[in-house]
Design a protein around this motif. Structure first.
Motif, PDB file in Angstrom:
ATOM      1  N   ARG A 163      32.274  27.822  45.884  1.00  0.00           N
ATOM      2  CA  ARG A 163      32.145  29.214  45.440  1.00  0.00           C
ATOM      3  C   ARG A 163      33.344  30.003  45.965  1.00  0.00           C
ATOM      4  O   ARG A 163      33.647  29.954  47.144  1.00  0.00           O
ATOM      5  CB  ARG A 163      30.822  29.795  45.922  1.00  0.00           C
ATOM      6  N   VAL A 164      33.999  30.742  45.063  1.00  0.00           N
ATOM      7  CA  VAL A 164      35.223  31.461  45.400  1.00  0.00           C
ATOM      8  C   VAL A 164      35.113  32.914  44.946  1.00  0.00           C
ATOM      9  O   VAL A 164      34.724  33.192  43.815  1.00  0.00           O
ATOM     10  CB  VAL A 164      36.444  30.800  44.716  1.00  0.00           C
ATOM     11  N   SER A 165      35.481  33.824  45.830  1.00  0.00           N
ATOM     12  CA  SER A 165      35.482  35.256  45.521  1.00  0.00           C
ATOM     13  C   SER A 165      36.764  35.614  44.776  1.00  0.00           C
ATOM     14  O   SER A 165      37.865  35.285  45.204  1.00  0.00           O
ATOM     15  CB  SER A 165      35.403  36.044  46.832  1.00  0.00           C
ATOM     16  N   ILE A 166      36.616  36.311  43.662  1.00  0.00           N
ATOM     17  CA  ILE A 166      37.781  36.784  42.901  1.00  0.00           C
ATOM     18  C   ILE A 166      38.603  37.751  43.756  1.00  0.00           C
ATOM     19  O   ILE A 166      39.829  37.722  43.743  1.00  0.00           O
ATOM     20  CB  ILE A 166      37.332  37.469  41.586  1.00  0.00           C
ATOM     21  N   ALA A 167      37.936  38.606  44.529  1.00  0.00           N
ATOM     22  CA  ALA A 167      38.659  39.561  45.378  1.00  0.00           C
ATOM     23  C   ALA A 167      39.541  38.816  46.383  1.00  0.00           C
ATOM     24  O   ALA A 167      40.678  39.210  46.630  1.00  0.00           O
ATOM     25  CB  ALA A 167      37.682  40.484  46.100  1.00  0.00           C
ATOM     26  N   TRP A 168      39.032  37.736  46.968  1.00  0.00           N
ATOM     27  CA  TRP A 168      39.826  36.950  47.918  1.00  0.00           C
ATOM     28  C   TRP A 168      40.998  36.283  47.216  1.00  0.00           C
ATOM     29  O   TRP A 168      42.106  36.251  47.735  1.00  0.00           O
ATOM     30  CB  TRP A 168      38.988  35.901  48.603  1.00  0.00           C
ATOM     31  N   LEU A 169      40.739  35.740  46.041  1.00  0.00           N
ATOM     32  CA  LEU A 169      41.832  35.115  45.293  1.00  0.00           C
ATOM     33  C   LEU A 169      42.928  36.132  44.986  1.00  0.00           C
ATOM     34  O   LEU A 169      44.112  35.828  45.117  1.00  0.00           O
ATOM     35  CB  LEU A 169      41.318  34.514  43.980  1.00  0.00           C
ATOM     36  N   ARG A 170      42.538  37.326  44.584  1.00  0.00           N
ATOM     37  CA  ARG A 170      43.531  38.367  44.285  1.00  0.00           C
ATOM     38  C   ARG A 170      44.344  38.718  45.532  1.00  0.00           C
ATOM     39  O   ARG A 170      45.539  38.968  45.448  1.00  0.00           O
ATOM     40  CB  ARG A 170      42.846  39.607  43.728  1.00  0.00           C
ATOM     41  N   GLU A 171      43.673  38.744  46.693  1.00  0.00           N
ATOM     42  CA  GLU A 171      44.382  39.003  47.956  1.00  0.00           C
ATOM     43  C   GLU A 171      45.437  37.933  48.215  1.00  0.00           C
ATOM     44  O   GLU A 171      46.567  38.233  48.567  1.00  0.00           O
ATOM     45  CB  GLU A 171      43.388  38.987  49.127  1.00  0.00           C
ATOM     46  N   LEU A 219      46.748  35.731  46.043  1.00  0.00           N
ATOM     47  CA  LEU A 219      47.730  35.563  44.980  1.00  0.00           C
ATOM     48  C   LEU A 219      48.571  36.804  44.727  1.00  0.00           C
ATOM     49  O   LEU A 219      49.650  36.702  44.140  1.00  0.00           O
ATOM     50  CB  LEU A 219      47.030  35.157  43.685  1.00  0.00           C
ATOM     51  N   GLY A 220      48.065  37.954  45.121  1.00  0.00           N
ATOM     52  CA  GLY A 220      48.810  39.184  44.910  1.00  0.00           C
ATOM     53  C   GLY A 220      48.939  39.573  43.454  1.00  0.00           C
ATOM     54  O   GLY A 220      49.916  40.197  43.060  1.00  0.00           O
ATOM     55  N   VAL A 221      47.957  39.187  42.646  1.00  0.00           N
ATOM     56  CA  VAL A 221      47.981  39.552  41.224  1.00  0.00           C
ATOM     57  C   VAL A 221      46.686  40.259  40.860  1.00  0.00           C
ATOM     58  O   VAL A 221      45.661  40.068  41.492  1.00  0.00           O
ATOM     59  CB  VAL A 221      48.155  38.310  40.312  1.00  0.00           C
ATOM     60  N   GLY A 222      46.726  41.062  39.832  1.00  0.00           N
ATOM     61  CA  GLY A 222      45.555  41.818  39.392  1.00  0.00           C
ATOM     62  C   GLY A 222      44.936  41.261  38.129  1.00  0.00           C
ATOM     63  O   GLY A 222      44.579  42.028  37.249  1.00  0.00           O
ATOM     64  N   LEU A 223      44.833  39.958  38.005  1.00  0.00           N
ATOM     65  CA  LEU A 223      44.279  39.351  36.796  1.00  0.00           C
ATOM     66  C   LEU A 223      42.776  39.595  36.701  1.00  0.00           C
ATOM     67  O   LEU A 223      42.076  39.654  37.702  1.00  0.00           O
ATOM     68  CB  LEU A 223      44.535  37.844  36.806  1.00  0.00           C
ATOM     69  N   ASP A 224      42.281  39.690  35.461  1.00  0.00           N
ATOM     70  CA  ASP A 224      40.847  39.832  35.265  1.00  0.00           C
ATOM     71  C   ASP A 224      40.169  38.478  35.480  1.00  0.00           C
ATOM     72  O   ASP A 224      40.826  37.436  35.557  1.00  0.00           O
ATOM     73  CB  ASP A 224      40.544  40.388  33.861  1.00  0.00           C
ATOM     74  N   VAL A 225      38.862  38.486  35.577  1.00  0.00           N
ATOM     75  CA  VAL A 225      38.079  37.283  35.893  1.00  0.00           C
ATOM     76  C   VAL A 225      38.338  36.171  34.880  1.00  0.00           C
ATOM     77  O   VAL A 225      38.561  35.016  35.259  1.00  0.00           O
ATOM     78  CB  VAL A 225      36.572  37.619  35.947  1.00  0.00           C
ATOM     79  N   ARG A 226      38.324  36.499  33.604  1.00  0.00           N
ATOM     80  CA  ARG A 226      38.529  35.483  32.565  1.00  0.00           C
ATOM     81  C   ARG A 226      39.896  34.811  32.708  1.00  0.00           C
ATOM     82  O   ARG A 226      40.023  33.596  32.588  1.00  0.00           O
ATOM     83  CB  ARG A 226      38.373  36.097  31.180  1.00  0.00           C
TER      84      ARG A 226
END
Length: 172
Positions: free
Chosen positions: A2-10, A12-19
């Motif tokens: 299980r992975v948090s999108i907010a953590w991934l954005r942190e 990766l430094g990108v603002g991609l949407d979930v899809r």
């Protein structure tokens, strides 16, 4: 995993949407099985501060509290064993609907009116613990929506990992 999108954005430094994130992970060889909210919606539930806590006049197991919602001070009858003056806890205000479908209304408990409800983590669908109120850090601002205070506006991706991809077993 299980992975948090907010953590991934942190990371990766990108603002991609979930899809877009799910598509990119899938194209990298990881199977994204599901995307689900990190927590149920919590409209009308704020950080409350217990200003005073005393005994209910007609019930030993209940407490009569004065609780700040950030905009007003409410009288709340509470049955939690850990309620005390000075604590911060989730406050469901009148009109709020808990994840189980219960709508919060003005109620009379043992002859005393209650204008909201202090909540446990279980009542909010956030954990299984129902032994008492969910205690919040004292640094949280009274009246802040609970979802905002706990940063619950997030999506969790369920990723199916195969044994040959040990490199993908952590966020790093």
């Amino acid at each position: 995993m299980r992975v948090s999108i907010a953590w991934l954005r942190e990371w990766l430094g990108v603002g991609l949407d979930v899809r877009s994130v799910a598509t990119r992970l899938t194209m990298a060889g990881l199977e994204v099985e599901a995307a689900e909210p990190a927590a149920p919606p919590l409209p009308g539930i704020v950080v409350g501060e217990v200003l005073e806590c005393g005994r209910h006049p007609d019930a030993d197991a209940l407490s009569l509290c004065r609780v700040s919602s950030g905009t007003e001070v409410l009288q709340i009858v509470c049955g939690a064993p850990n309620v005390r003056a000075g604590m911060k806890a989730p406050l469901a205000t009148l009109g709020a609907t808990l994840p189980g479908g219960m709508e919060i209304r003005k109620a009379k408990l043992r002859g005393v009116e209650s204008f909201g409800m202090l909540c446990s983590a279980r009542e909010l669908g956030l954990a299984e613990d129902a032994s008492g109120l969910m205690e919040l850090p004292t640094g949280f601002a009274t009246g802040t929506p609970l979802a905002e205070a706990l940063a619950l506006d997030d999506t969790i991706l369920e990723i199916n990992l195969t044994p040959n991809r040990g490199d993908c077993m952590s966020m790093l």
